[in-house]
Design an enzyme around this catalytic site. Sequence first.
Site, PDB file in Angstrom:
ATOM      1  N   LYS A  13      -3.988   4.366   4.072  1.00  0.00           N
ATOM      2  CA  LYS A  13      -3.278   5.476   3.414  1.00  0.00           C
ATOM      3  C   LYS A  13      -2.177   4.958   2.488  1.00  0.00           C
ATOM      4  O   LYS A  13      -2.066   5.383   1.338  1.00  0.00           O
ATOM      5  CB  LYS A  13      -2.651   6.428   4.459  1.00  0.00           C
ATOM      6  CG  LYS A  13      -3.648   7.028   5.436  1.00  0.00           C
ATOM      7  CD  LYS A  13      -2.974   7.958   6.440  1.00  0.00           C
ATOM      8  CE  LYS A  13      -1.927   7.293   7.322  1.00  0.00           C
ATOM      9  NZ  LYS A  13      -2.484   6.266   8.257  1.00  0.00           N
ATOM     10  N   ARG A  88       0.799  15.369  10.639  1.00  0.00           N
ATOM     11  CA  ARG A  88       0.166  14.602  11.712  1.00  0.00           C
ATOM     12  C   ARG A  88      -0.118  15.480  12.923  1.00  0.00           C
ATOM     13  O   ARG A  88      -0.664  14.991  13.911  1.00  0.00           O
ATOM     14  CB  ARG A  88       1.112  13.475  12.132  1.00  0.00           C
ATOM     15  CG  ARG A  88       0.627  12.077  11.777  1.00  0.00           C
ATOM     16  CD  ARG A  88       1.717  11.128  12.197  1.00  0.00           C
ATOM     17  NE  ARG A  88       1.317   9.767  12.322  1.00  0.00           N
ATOM     18  CZ  ARG A  88       1.475   8.849  11.377  1.00  0.00           C
ATOM     19  NH1 ARG A  88       1.949   9.168  10.202  1.00  0.00           N
ATOM     20  NH2 ARG A  88       1.144   7.604  11.625  1.00  0.00           N
ATOM     21  N   ARG A 127      -1.374  -6.887   8.985  1.00  0.00           N
ATOM     22  CA  ARG A 127      -0.546  -6.209   7.976  1.00  0.00           C
ATOM     23  C   ARG A 127       0.848  -6.814   7.861  1.00  0.00           C
ATOM     24  O   ARG A 127       1.503  -7.085   8.841  1.00  0.00           O
ATOM     25  CB  ARG A 127      -0.420  -4.731   8.352  1.00  0.00           C
ATOM     26  CG  ARG A 127       0.647  -3.982   7.545  1.00  0.00           C
ATOM     27  CD  ARG A 127       0.458  -2.501   7.561  1.00  0.00           C
ATOM     28  NE  ARG A 127       0.517  -1.878   8.869  1.00  0.00           N
ATOM     29  CZ  ARG A 127       0.226  -0.593   9.082  1.00  0.00           C
ATOM     30  NH1 ARG A 127      -0.146   0.186   8.060  1.00  0.00           N
ATOM     31  NH2 ARG A 127       0.294  -0.091  10.289  1.00  0.00           N
ATOM     32  N   ARG A 161       5.825  -4.938  10.950  1.00  0.00           N
ATOM     33  CA  ARG A 161       6.352  -3.799  11.700  1.00  0.00           C
ATOM     34  C   ARG A 161       6.348  -4.066  13.204  1.00  0.00           C
ATOM     35  O   ARG A 161       5.377  -4.595  13.731  1.00  0.00           O
ATOM     36  CB  ARG A 161       5.520  -2.553  11.387  1.00  0.00           C
ATOM     37  CG  ARG A 161       5.836  -1.976  10.032  1.00  0.00           C
ATOM     38  CD  ARG A 161       4.853  -0.949   9.596  1.00  0.00           C
ATOM     39  NE  ARG A 161       4.512   0.029  10.636  1.00  0.00           N
ATOM     40  CZ  ARG A 161       3.707   1.065  10.450  1.00  0.00           C
ATOM     41  NH1 ARG A 161       3.171   1.266   9.245  1.00  0.00           N
ATOM     42  NH2 ARG A 161       3.447   1.891  11.413  1.00  0.00           N
ATOM     43  N   ARG A 172      -0.804   4.283  19.521  1.00  0.00           N
ATOM     44  CA  ARG A 172      -0.808   5.008  18.236  1.00  0.00           C
ATOM     45  C   ARG A 172      -2.195   5.582  17.945  1.00  0.00           C
ATOM     46  O   ARG A 172      -2.316   6.681  17.403  1.00  0.00           O
ATOM     47  CB  ARG A 172      -0.337   4.084  17.111  1.00  0.00           C
ATOM     48  CG  ARG A 172       1.177   3.856  17.166  1.00  0.00           C
ATOM     49  CD  ARG A 172       1.597   2.635  16.388  1.00  0.00           C
ATOM     50  NE  ARG A 172       1.234   2.714  14.997  1.00  0.00           N
ATOM     51  CZ  ARG A 172       1.067   1.642  14.207  1.00  0.00           C
ATOM     52  NH1 ARG A 172       1.250   0.433  14.678  1.00  0.00           N
ATOM     53  NH2 ARG A 172       0.753   1.812  12.955  1.00  0.00           N
TER      54      ARG A 172
HETATM   55  P1  ADP Z   1       0.619   4.231  10.144  1.00  0.00           P
HETATM   56  O1  ADP Z   1       0.798   3.347   8.962  1.00  0.00           O
HETATM   57  O2  ADP Z   1       0.213   3.509  11.363  1.00  0.00           O
HETATM   58  O3  ADP Z   1      -0.243   5.426   9.890  1.00  0.00           O
HETATM   59  P2  ADP Z   1       3.271   5.338   9.797  1.00  0.00           P
HETATM   60  O4  ADP Z   1       4.037   4.276   9.096  1.00  0.00           O
HETATM   61  O5  ADP Z   1       2.785   6.486   9.010  1.00  0.00           O
HETATM   62  O6  ADP Z   1       2.067   4.695  10.597  1.00  0.00           O
HETATM   63  O7  ADP Z   1       4.137   5.899  11.013  1.00  0.00           O
HETATM   64  C1  ADP Z   1       4.794   5.036  11.929  1.00  0.00           C
HETATM   65  C2  ADP Z   1       5.386   5.867  13.051  1.00  0.00           C
HETATM   66  O8  ADP Z   1       6.316   6.816  12.507  1.00  0.00           O
HETATM   67  C3  ADP Z   1       4.389   6.726  13.839  1.00  0.00           C
HETATM   68  O9  ADP Z   1       3.769   5.991  14.890  1.00  0.00           O
HETATM   69  C4  ADP Z   1       5.286   7.843  14.358  1.00  0.00           C
HETATM   70  O10 ADP Z   1       6.077   7.409  15.466  1.00  0.00           O
HETATM   71  C5  ADP Z   1       6.234   8.066  13.186  1.00  0.00           C
HETATM   72  N1  ADP Z   1       5.731   9.099  12.241  1.00  0.00           N
HETATM   73  C6  ADP Z   1       5.373   8.902  10.932  1.00  0.00           C
HETATM   74  N2  ADP Z   1       4.994  10.049  10.371  1.00  0.00           N
HETATM   75  C7  ADP Z   1       5.103  11.004  11.340  1.00  0.00           C
HETATM   76  C8  ADP Z   1       4.824  12.390  11.387  1.00  0.00           C
HETATM   77  N3  ADP Z   1       4.359  13.080  10.309  1.00  0.00           N
HETATM   78  N4  ADP Z   1       5.033  13.043  12.555  1.00  0.00           N
HETATM   79  C9  ADP Z   1       5.495  12.408  13.648  1.00  0.00           C
HETATM   80  N5  ADP Z   1       5.773  11.099  13.679  1.00  0.00           N
HETATM   81  C10 ADP Z   1       5.572  10.390  12.531  1.00  0.00           C
HETATM   82  P1  ADP Z   2      -2.029   2.955   6.683  1.00  0.00           P
HETATM   83  O1  ADP Z   2      -0.945   3.328   5.708  1.00  0.00           O
HETATM   84  O2  ADP Z   2      -3.138   3.961   6.736  1.00  0.00           O
HETATM   85  O3  ADP Z   2      -1.491   2.629   8.050  1.00  0.00           O
HETATM   86  P2  ADP Z   2      -2.237   0.480   5.114  1.00  0.00           P
HETATM   87  O4  ADP Z   2      -2.437   0.957   3.719  1.00  0.00           O
HETATM   88  O5  ADP Z   2      -0.904  -0.053   5.492  1.00  0.00           O
HETATM   89  O6  ADP Z   2      -2.710   1.621   6.160  1.00  0.00           O
HETATM   90  O7  ADP Z   2      -3.369  -0.620   5.409  1.00  0.00           O
HETATM   91  C1  ADP Z   2      -3.394  -1.363   6.629  1.00  0.00           C
HETATM   92  C2  ADP Z   2      -3.674  -2.839   6.336  1.00  0.00           C
HETATM   93  O8  ADP Z   2      -5.022  -2.988   5.893  1.00  0.00           O
HETATM   94  C3  ADP Z   2      -2.793  -3.431   5.232  1.00  0.00           C
HETATM   95  O9  ADP Z   2      -2.502  -4.767   5.582  1.00  0.00           O
HETATM   96  C4  ADP Z   2      -3.673  -3.351   3.979  1.00  0.00           C
HETATM   97  O10 ADP Z   2      -3.376  -4.424   3.075  1.00  0.00           O
HETATM   98  C5  ADP Z   2      -5.077  -3.491   4.554  1.00  0.00           C
HETATM   99  N1  ADP Z   2      -6.074  -2.640   3.856  1.00  0.00           N
HETATM  100  C6  ADP Z   2      -5.903  -1.394   3.331  1.00  0.00           C
HETATM  101  N2  ADP Z   2      -7.062  -0.911   2.806  1.00  0.00           N
HETATM  102  C7  ADP Z   2      -8.005  -1.890   3.005  1.00  0.00           C
HETATM  103  C8  ADP Z   2      -9.416  -2.008   2.694  1.00  0.00           C
HETATM  104  N3  ADP Z   2     -10.076  -1.016   2.081  1.00  0.00           N
HETATM  105  N4  ADP Z   2     -10.032  -3.148   3.055  1.00  0.00           N
HETATM  106  C9  ADP Z   2      -9.365  -4.144   3.705  1.00  0.00           C
HETATM  107  N5  ADP Z   2      -8.051  -4.102   4.019  1.00  0.00           N
HETATM  108  C10 ADP Z   2      -7.370  -2.989   3.684  1.00  0.00           C
END
Ligand code: ADP
Ligand code: ADP
Length: 215
Positions: A13, A88, A127, A161, A172
Amino acid sequence: MHIILLGPPGAGKGTQASFLQREYGLAKLSTGDILRAAVASGSALGVQLKSVMDSGALVQDDLIIDIIRERITHDDCAKGFILDGFPRTIAQAEALDVMLHHAGTTLHHVIELAVDDALLIDRISGRFSCASCGEGYHDHFKPTLVDGVCDVCGSHEFSRRADDKAETVARRLEAYHEQTSPLLPYYRALNMLRTVDGMASMDEVTRAIKTLLSA
Ligand code: ADP
Ligand code: ADP
Ligand code: ZN
């Protein structure tokens, strides 16, 4: 243009939201980044948030809804925004509908990045990001072009992270399946949901999203 990117942790994302921000001049609203900034500020709220986030649970709905309600009024949202990590829960999705309605606007695209759990573990464990500009990287899938130097800003500082460690990732993923995945039928029923194969390469995912947005 108002876009939601849906998908489990590690689905890509943030990666795709950064692309959309650059390509379409939209604001990128990543609730995870916003919450991590609050934690880094060291405020009393930040301390509370950190313990919830480190446990892998979701932060309470009312808090995150208030953050988004205020954030979408900023000037950089004038051309539209990409929501990365929000909504979420069903309660957040309903609150978003209400706030957009009050602003006299609507949602345009809900895009799901579909990725199997097994692959998510690899994505998350590799990551890291630039500590200076926030550009996202991956040990195997997207290393820096020059070892130890950020492609975007030239910084030598990177971070990982705290919640990307294996024990927390399982929690998660559980939170995603229990609390967030009900958003898929929610948006499908509104005929808004479009699904992209998030297991394809970053460029292929980007192309698939561009195709959806131009349809
Ligand atoms: P990911 O990249 O794994 O999707 P995020 O960076 O979006 O994770 O979120 C990290 C953490 O921040 C989540 O595990 C949660 O604790 C909190 N968080 C982020 N967005 C939300 C949301 N919309 N509602 C509730 N908690 C959230
Ligand atoms: P999210 O925001 O959904 O948690 P990220 O964009 O941070 O996910 O992506 C998670 C990890 O996977 C990062 O290290 C990113 O560089 C890698 N990544 C993202 N998209 C791809 C893909 N299509 N193929 C391989 N690696 C990816
Ligand atoms: Zn950088």
